[in-house]
Design a protein around this motif. Sequence first.
Motif, PDB file in Angstrom:
ATOM      1  N   ILE A 194      96.440 -22.142 -46.934  1.00 48.14           N
ATOM      2  CA  ILE A 194      94.989 -22.305 -46.801  1.00 48.14           C
ATOM      3  C   ILE A 194      94.472 -21.401 -45.688  1.00 48.14           C
ATOM      4  CG2 ILE A 194      93.100 -23.910 -46.349  1.00 48.14           C
ATOM      5  CD1 ILE A 194      94.651 -24.614 -48.869  1.00 48.14           C
ATOM      6  N   SER A 195      93.387 -20.687 -45.958  1.00 41.33           N
ATOM      7  CA  SER A 195      92.666 -19.923 -44.937  1.00 41.33           C
ATOM      8  C   SER A 195      91.237 -20.448 -44.898  1.00 41.33           C
ATOM      9  CB  SER A 195      92.660 -18.427 -45.261  1.00 41.33           C
ATOM     10  OG  SER A 195      93.958 -17.887 -45.222  1.00 41.33           O
ATOM     11  N   LEU A 196      90.848 -21.064 -43.801  1.00 45.91           N
ATOM     12  CA  LEU A 196      89.492 -21.577 -43.700  1.00 45.91           C
ATOM     13  C   LEU A 196      88.492 -20.429 -43.623  1.00 45.91           C
ATOM     14  CD1 LEU A 196      89.922 -24.512 -41.158  1.00 45.91           C
ATOM     15  CD2 LEU A 196      89.722 -24.653 -43.642  1.00 45.91           C
ATOM     16  N   PRO A 197      87.253 -20.645 -44.079  1.00 41.55           N
ATOM     17  CA  PRO A 197      86.216 -19.607 -43.944  1.00 41.55           C
ATOM     18  C   PRO A 197      86.037 -19.221 -42.480  1.00 41.55           C
ATOM     19  CG  PRO A 197      85.470 -21.386 -45.390  1.00 41.55           C
ATOM     20  CD  PRO A 197      86.749 -21.849 -44.770  1.00 41.55           C
ATOM     21  N   ASP A 198      85.642 -17.982 -42.254  1.00 40.53           N
ATOM     22  CA  ASP A 198      85.460 -17.505 -40.884  1.00 40.53           C
ATOM     23  C   ASP A 198      84.391 -18.313 -40.159  1.00 40.53           C
ATOM     24  OD1 ASP A 198      87.359 -15.628 -41.348  1.00 40.53           O
ATOM     25  OD2 ASP A 198      86.043 -13.882 -41.232  1.00 40.53           O
ATOM     26  N   GLN A 199      84.712 -18.691 -38.948  1.00 39.57           N
ATOM     27  CA  GLN A 199      83.754 -19.335 -38.041  1.00 39.57           C
ATOM     28  C   GLN A 199      84.236 -19.088 -36.620  1.00 39.57           C
ATOM     29  OE1 GLN A 199      81.743 -23.277 -38.668  1.00 39.57           O
ATOM     30  NE2 GLN A 199      83.052 -23.912 -36.975  1.00 39.57           N
ATOM     31  N   LEU A 200      83.497 -18.311 -35.881  1.00 46.83           N
ATOM     32  CA  LEU A 200      83.925 -17.931 -34.541  1.00 46.83           C
ATOM     33  C   LEU A 200      84.033 -19.153 -33.633  1.00 46.83           C
ATOM     34  CD1 LEU A 200      81.790 -14.692 -33.949  1.00 46.83           C
ATOM     35  CD2 LEU A 200      84.119 -14.882 -34.846  1.00 46.83           C
ATOM     36  N   PHE A 201      85.125 -19.223 -32.868  1.00 45.17           N
ATOM     37  CA  PHE A 201      85.289 -20.273 -31.882  1.00 45.17           C
ATOM     38  C   PHE A 201      86.179 -19.744 -30.765  1.00 45.17           C
ATOM     39  CE2 PHE A 201      88.874 -20.729 -34.693  1.00 45.17           C
ATOM     40  CZ  PHE A 201      89.923 -21.195 -33.924  1.00 45.17           C
ATOM     41  N   SER A 202      86.147 -20.427 -29.647  1.00 47.98           N
ATOM     42  CA  SER A 202      86.911 -19.993 -28.480  1.00 47.98           C
ATOM     43  C   SER A 202      87.784 -21.125 -27.963  1.00 47.98           C
ATOM     44  CB  SER A 202      85.970 -19.529 -27.352  1.00 47.98           C
ATOM     45  OG  SER A 202      85.197 -18.416 -27.769  1.00 47.98           O
ATOM     46  N   ILE A 203      88.982 -20.769 -27.552  1.00 51.37           N
ATOM     47  CA  ILE A 203      89.851 -21.679 -26.819  1.00 51.37           C
ATOM     48  C   ILE A 203      89.684 -21.343 -25.339  1.00 51.37           C
ATOM     49  CG2 ILE A 203      92.216 -22.437 -26.403  1.00 51.37           C
ATOM     50  CD1 ILE A 203      91.225 -23.218 -29.141  1.00 51.37           C
ATOM     51  N   LEU A 204      89.161 -22.283 -24.591  1.00 51.57           N
ATOM     52  CA  LEU A 204      88.913 -22.057 -23.174  1.00 51.57           C
ATOM     53  C   LEU A 204      90.120 -22.497 -22.350  1.00 51.57           C
ATOM     54  CD1 LEU A 204      85.228 -23.351 -22.951  1.00 51.57           C
ATOM     55  CD2 LEU A 204      86.032 -20.996 -23.289  1.00 51.57           C
ATOM     56  N   PRO A 205      90.406 -21.793 -21.259  1.00 52.03           N
ATOM     57  CA  PRO A 205      91.547 -22.173 -20.418  1.00 52.03           C
ATOM     58  C   PRO A 205      91.394 -23.586 -19.875  1.00 52.03           C
ATOM     59  CG  PRO A 205      90.710 -19.998 -19.822  1.00 52.03           C
ATOM     60  CD  PRO A 205      89.705 -20.593 -20.744  1.00 52.03           C
ATOM     61  N   ASN A 206      92.480 -24.347 -19.933  1.00 61.14           N
ATOM     62  CA  ASN A 206      92.545 -25.677 -19.330  1.00 61.14           C
ATOM     63  C   ASN A 206      91.492 -26.630 -19.895  1.00 61.14           C
ATOM     64  OD1 ASN A 206      94.404 -24.396 -17.529  1.00 61.14           O
ATOM     65  ND2 ASN A 206      92.641 -23.664 -16.374  1.00 61.14           N
TER      66      ASN A 206
END
Length: 258
Positions: A194-206
């Motif tokens: 499965i590849s979800l549709p593109d949706q920008l998101f960020s993983i923030l430190p800590n």
Amino acid sequence: MNNILKILITVVIVIISAISCKKDGSEIMNPNTPTDSGMLLLHIHTFVDNVEVDNYDSVYVLSDGRKIIVSIAQLYLSNFSLVKLDGSEQGIDNKVVLLKQDANAYLVGNVPAGNYKSIKFNVGLPSSVNASMPGDNYELNQPSMWFDSVPKASGYKFLLFEGLIDTSSTINPHNSQLQPYAYSIGTDFNNVSISLPDQLFSILPNALTTFHFAADYNKLFDGLNMSDSTNLKMNSIIDNGTELGKQITNNIATMFLL
């Protein structure tokens, strides 16, 4: 002496400030957690068509007016990876999630901080996990997800969906006339990427980042003639090799939406 006193006072203030921060909890970090990573939490909703399944065994009405009752809706997710903006992938090793209707939040784990555009995963178990015995593994030690009454290697259901549905040509019969359906998908051949549709998101430190999406089980019926009783049940490993098994497995790829 005055200078020494001033230095001591300054040190005490710094120590008190540090203790205050720890009591608040907002800045507390696990000392073993890399400072350039954050935690990813998946928030996954169970749907049939455009209706969220809040409770098992409730009557829901699909967009075409057809009634459906969901008695159980479960599946395994594994082989997670995050897609970076340049298309490269950041894998997340050894994580298996058992998706259930009564639980929405699933902690995937610690991942490198950065910007991402999509998430990939498999519906199913890795072949090595599928070939193993459950032991004390919570995700695998689920009798409802075994093809047999006792666990066997390579005997796990990757997807389980059961309930009652309107199979009439007129639609909207009395609830007592709804017919049972039961689909169990498994075997290494039916591991679906499965590849979800593109949706920008960020993983923030800590920090903890939550990513929302939904699983629409009504998609499993696509292309099936629900008035044909032979399309309503698929419960064994042998059934998985039939045309019905192939159709439902193909439909899994369309289940997930943002």
